[in-house]
Design a protein around this motif. Structure first.
Motif, PDB file in Angstrom:
ATOM      1  N   VAL A  21     -23.254  38.189   5.031  1.00 43.38           N
ATOM      2  CA  VAL A  21     -24.701  38.301   4.934  1.00 43.38           C
ATOM      3  C   VAL A  21     -25.097  39.455   5.846  1.00 43.38           C
ATOM      4  O   VAL A  21     -24.361  39.802   6.775  1.00 43.38           O
ATOM      5  N   ALA A  22     -26.240  40.053   5.561  1.00 43.91           N
ATOM      6  CA  ALA A  22     -26.683  41.137   6.429  1.00 43.91           C
ATOM      7  C   ALA A  22     -26.835  40.635   7.862  1.00 43.91           C
ATOM      8  O   ALA A  22     -26.429  41.291   8.821  1.00 43.91           O
ATOM      9  N   PHE A  23     -27.437  39.471   7.998  1.00 44.70           N
ATOM     10  CA  PHE A  23     -27.426  38.710   9.235  1.00 44.70           C
ATOM     11  C   PHE A  23     -27.874  37.298   8.876  1.00 44.70           C
ATOM     12  O   PHE A  23     -28.589  37.090   7.888  1.00 44.70           O
ATOM     13  N   PRO A  24     -27.457  36.289   9.620  1.00 42.00           N
ATOM     14  CA  PRO A  24     -27.832  34.911   9.269  1.00 42.00           C
ATOM     15  C   PRO A  24     -29.288  34.635   9.631  1.00 42.00           C
ATOM     16  O   PRO A  24     -29.766  35.066  10.687  1.00 42.00           O
ATOM     17  N   TYR A  25     -29.965  33.890   8.753  1.00 43.82           N
ATOM     18  CA  TYR A  25     -31.367  33.548   9.029  1.00 43.82           C
ATOM     19  C   TYR A  25     -31.595  32.044   8.960  1.00 43.82           C
ATOM     20  O   TYR A  25     -32.271  31.470   9.796  1.00 43.82           O
ATOM     21  N   THR A  26     -30.999  31.392   7.964  1.00 40.98           N
ATOM     22  CA  THR A  26     -31.138  29.932   7.872  1.00 40.98           C
ATOM     23  C   THR A  26     -30.149  29.260   8.817  1.00 40.98           C
ATOM     24  O   THR A  26     -29.175  29.870   9.275  1.00 40.98           O
ATOM     25  N   LYS A  27     -30.360  27.975   9.097  1.00 41.37           N
ATOM     26  CA  LYS A  27     -29.460  27.241   9.985  1.00 41.37           C
ATOM     27  C   LYS A  27     -28.053  27.172   9.405  1.00 41.37           C
ATOM     28  O   LYS A  27     -27.058  27.296  10.137  1.00 41.37           O
ATOM     29  N   ASP A  28     -27.964  26.970   8.085  1.00 39.50           N
ATOM     30  CA  ASP A  28     -26.640  26.921   7.454  1.00 39.50           C
ATOM     31  C   ASP A  28     -25.931  28.263   7.588  1.00 39.50           C
ATOM     32  O   ASP A  28     -24.719  28.315   7.850  1.00 39.50           O
ATOM     33  N   GLU A  29     -26.661  29.352   7.386  1.00 44.97           N
ATOM     34  CA  GLU A  29     -26.063  30.676   7.535  1.00 44.97           C
ATOM     35  C   GLU A  29     -25.616  30.909   8.967  1.00 44.97           C
ATOM     36  O   GLU A  29     -24.552  31.509   9.211  1.00 44.97           O
ATOM     37  N   GLU A  30     -26.408  30.467   9.927  1.00 45.17           N
ATOM     38  CA  GLU A  30     -26.033  30.644  11.331  1.00 45.17           C
ATOM     39  C   GLU A  30     -24.744  29.894  11.662  1.00 45.17           C
ATOM     40  O   GLU A  30     -23.859  30.429  12.343  1.00 45.17           O
ATOM     41  N   ARG A  31     -24.628  28.647  11.179  1.00 39.76           N
ATOM     42  CA  ARG A  31     -23.402  27.876  11.437  1.00 39.76           C
ATOM     43  C   ARG A  31     -22.188  28.563  10.819  1.00 39.76           C
ATOM     44  O   ARG A  31     -21.120  28.641  11.439  1.00 39.76           O
ATOM     45  N   ALA A  32     -22.342  29.059   9.586  1.00 39.51           N
ATOM     46  CA  ALA A  32     -21.227  29.732   8.918  1.00 39.51           C
ATOM     47  C   ALA A  32     -20.868  31.034   9.626  1.00 39.51           C
ATOM     48  O   ALA A  32     -19.680  31.389   9.756  1.00 39.51           O
ATOM     49  N   TYR A  33     -21.879  31.745  10.082  1.00 44.96           N
ATOM     50  CA  TYR A  33     -21.648  33.024  10.768  1.00 44.96           C
ATOM     51  C   TYR A  33     -20.899  32.799  12.083  1.00 44.96           C
ATOM     52  O   TYR A  33     -19.962  33.537  12.423  1.00 44.96           O
ATOM     53  N   VAL A  34     -21.296  31.771  12.830  1.00 42.81           N
ATOM     54  CA  VAL A  34     -20.615  31.452  14.083  1.00 42.81           C
ATOM     55  C   VAL A  34     -19.164  31.056  13.820  1.00 42.81           C
ATOM     56  O   VAL A  34     -18.245  31.517  14.510  1.00 42.81           O
ATOM     57  N   ALA A  35     -18.935  30.229  12.801  1.00 42.63           N
ATOM     58  CA  ALA A  35     -17.567  29.804  12.476  1.00 42.63           C
ATOM     59  C   ALA A  35     -16.689  30.997  12.123  1.00 42.63           C
ATOM     60  O   ALA A  35     -15.538  31.102  12.582  1.00 42.63           O
ATOM     61  N   SER A  36     -17.210  31.917  11.308  1.00 45.43           N
ATOM     62  CA  SER A  36     -16.423  33.094  10.930  1.00 45.43           C
ATOM     63  C   SER A  36     -16.261  34.055  12.105  1.00 45.43           C
ATOM     64  O   SER A  36     -15.237  34.746  12.218  1.00 45.43           O
ATOM     65  N   SER A  37     -17.252  34.121  12.978  1.00 43.87           N
ATOM     66  CA  SER A  37     -17.122  34.958  14.175  1.00 43.87           C
ATOM     67  C   SER A  37     -15.992  34.468  15.053  1.00 43.87           C
ATOM     68  O   SER A  37     -15.185  35.250  15.570  1.00 43.87           O
ATOM     69  N   ILE A  38     -15.918  33.134  15.214  1.00 41.87           N
ATOM     70  CA  ILE A  38     -14.835  32.548  16.013  1.00 41.87           C
ATOM     71  C   ILE A  38     -13.485  32.817  15.344  1.00 41.87           C
ATOM     72  O   ILE A  38     -12.504  33.186  16.003  1.00 41.87           O
TER      73      ILE A  38
END
Length: 588
Positions: free
Chosen positions: A169-186
């Motif tokens: 995603v360009a950057f996460p905005y929804t809570k679900d996107e934020e959780r997925a972004y953090v998981a992939s960042s880790i």
């Protein structure tokens, strides 16, 4: 070879976006250099690391019709000069007048992760004739990147695609996107800290500066002549402070303050974006464009019939509430989210004609989200928006663009510990610098220290205030959306032998977009003549002073975080699959 418009943009280039046994100078006392400014000496630690490496012989061969290429094996760890090595790719375009050649001009396009060989190959398209006559233009692909030995953090494309899915995603905005972004960042941080080793722990800017010093010797130059853009300004500052008495002429354009880039110390646990404030520069540029739109009138700007600021705000409000779904007969259905829209805005701001992107993209989305828009106007907006749609890309072969960016940034700089803290940090950044704060902040999430655990014990931690033997010309653009003008100001204040050249230019970096800047940079590189103190140039292109020939046509830099290699030359591989309408993310 004939040249086209002298801009990095025309050349299709991105920016084309360090403890322990670190290299704090042991011998920092100034020394007198004949015919030069009194400079600090290269530290004993750096001399021991670099000078004992035998000067490599570059076995040049003809490539790309008008260039020469070579590869060289350099120490993976300069503390072990006879130990493991990594292959580094080098390309040069030879000076057209070899009898009057001054030396070599090393160039870097930024990123981190941008290809130095590509920007050197593109030199005939954006450098001035006199530079091309008098310098061999030399580009180096930093370790882990492009044609050099490549960093690879995953064992397969399948593993990479699955692990990094949350980053699509360009950057996460929804809570679900934020959780997925953090998981992939880790997942990215852990993979690069394990599978990516040992290269991932040896990609700091300090290592690249050491490579550049060895290659300076290899091409026969007693001192370095350098032109670096965007993140290339960090590389330039590192070299200047690590090897202060080995500088002939050094120009940095689109400047990131190296102290803020590195962090630590007084910055504490502050994330990198909060230190550098790239989003502040982007917000400033956007607001100025909307202001000039109103003054220009509807003939030049489609938002001028009302309040451009209010119209932009209405579009963002609508997209936050509900993404725009567009049915297109040619490419099928695609979706534009709020994050996509902001990333497209920032992508447009990278070029001097980005005001057209701001004006027309906003107008297109406004019409498509307005139920009362007439059918003809809706159709025109749909066609225009479809032309901005990201092209389909392939999963194969393995593409490491994101990993190379992280390999430098995460190993180089100080980042907070917990990737889970990024959501709160991004939200705070958006309050500070609306719209763009989230985008710039989230880029650093994979660098969280609890997941990115590999370290370079020989990264450079400063100081960043060494006096160089040749002056540093610091070029700052008022309206740069990536490298905030304030970074140029603070860098020039910190470097005692430097000169600030400011420019009222548009887009990312100023060279090639202002005849005044380009002339001043060329004059310094060629004749060591600095512009007068306080000089302020003006960009050749100013918003809405030219009526657009085609409202749907935009001229923007290729600034994808997923495709960091510059486009000046063929490069192996294609980027992995991106989701529909994910706007290319910016590079520094």
């Amino acid at each position: 070879m004939p040249r086209v418009k002298r801009t990095l943009l025309a050349a299709g280039l991105a920016g084309v976006l360090l403890a322990g046994a670190a290299v704090i100078p042991v011998a920092a006392a100034p020394t007198s250099i004949p015919g030069a400014t009194v400079a600090h000496r290269t530290s004993i630690a750096e001399r021991l690391r670099v000078d004992r490496v035998q000067t490599p012989e570059l076995d040049w061969y003809g490539c790309y019709e008008y260039a020469e290429c070579a590869t060289v094996d350099l120490p993976l760890d300069y503390d072990q000069p006879n130990g493991a090595t990594t292959e580094i790719a080098v390309l040069r375009v030879k000076a057209r007048d070899q009898k009057r050649k001054i030396g070599s001009l090393f160039v870097n396009p930024g990123g981190p992760g941008g290809s130095g060989t590509d920007v050197a190959l593109a030199a005939p398209y954006f450098l001035g004739d006199e530079l091309l006559d008098r310098f061999d233009v030399v580009g180096v692909d930093p370790r882990g990147i492009a044609a050099s030995e490549q960093l690879r953090c995953f064992t397969s494309v399948k593993d990479q695609t699955r692990a990094l899915a949350g980053l699509n995603v360009a950057f996460p905005y929804t809570k679900d996107e934020e959780r997925a972004y953090v998981a992939s960042s880790i997942a990215a941080g852990e993979a690069c800290s394990t599978t990516g080793q040992p290269l991932s722990g040896a990609m700091s800017t300090a290592e690249v500066a050491r490579d550049m010093d060895v290659l300076r010797r290899a091409v026969g130059d007693k001192k370095l002549t350098y032109l670096g853009f965007s993140y290339g300004s960090v590389l330039g500052q590192y070299y200047a402070n690590m090897f202060p008495d080995r500088v002939r002429a050094l120009v940095i354009d689109g400047v990131l303050d190296a102290s803020a880039w590195f962090g630590g110390g007084k910055y504490g646990d502050v994330d990198q974006e909060a230190r550098m404030r790239s989003a502040q520069g982007a917000d400033k540029a956007l607001r100025e464009i909307l202001k000039r739109c109103k003054a220009a009138g509807v003939a030049a700007c489609p938002l001028a019939s009302g309040d451009p600021v209010a119209k932009f705000g209405l579009v963002t409000k609508r997209l936050k509430a509900k993404p725009l779904v567009v049915d297109d007969p040619d490419i099928g259905q695609f979706t534009v989210t709020y994050a996509d829209f902001i990333a497209l805005m920032l992508n447009g701001l990278y070029g001097p004609y980005g005001y057209n992107d701001v004006a027309f993209l906003t107008a297109e989305v406004l019409e498509l989200t307005e139920p009362a828009t007439p059918k003809a106007a809706r159709e025109q907006a749909r066609v225009a928006l479809a032309q901005r749609h990201a092209q389909a890309r392939y999963d194969f072969p393995y593409y490491n663009g994101l990993e190379t960016f992280l390999g430098v940034d995460c190993t180089d700089a100080h980042h907070p510990r917990d990737a889970g803290s990024w959501a709160a940090r991004a939200a705070a950044a958006d309050k500070r610098d609306p719209h763009f704060g989230r985008l710039w902040t989230w880029l650093g999430a994979p660098c969280a220290r609890d997941s990115w655990t590999v370290r370079d014990e020989d990264r450079f931690t400063g100081p960043f205030d060494r006096r160089t033997s040749g002056p540093v010309l610091v070029v700052g653009n008022y309206w740069d959306p990536s490298t905030n003008y304030n970074g140029a100001v603070s860098t020039a204040k910190r470097l005692p032998n430097s000169r600030l050249l400011s420019s009222d230019s548009w887009g990312h970096t100023a060279y090639g977009t202002s005849a005044c800047v380009t002339g001043a940079v060329d004059a310094y590189l060629l004749r060591l003549t600095l512009p007068k103190k306080g000089t302020v140039c003006k960009g050749d292109v100013q918003p809405f002073e030219e009526l657009p020939e085609d409202p749907t046509a935009t001229r923007r830099a290729e600034t994808s975080k997923s495709d960091l290699a510059a486009q000046g030359a063929p490069r192996r591989g294609e980027p992995k699959q991106l989701p529909p309408v994910v706007a290319p993310l910016p590079v520094r």
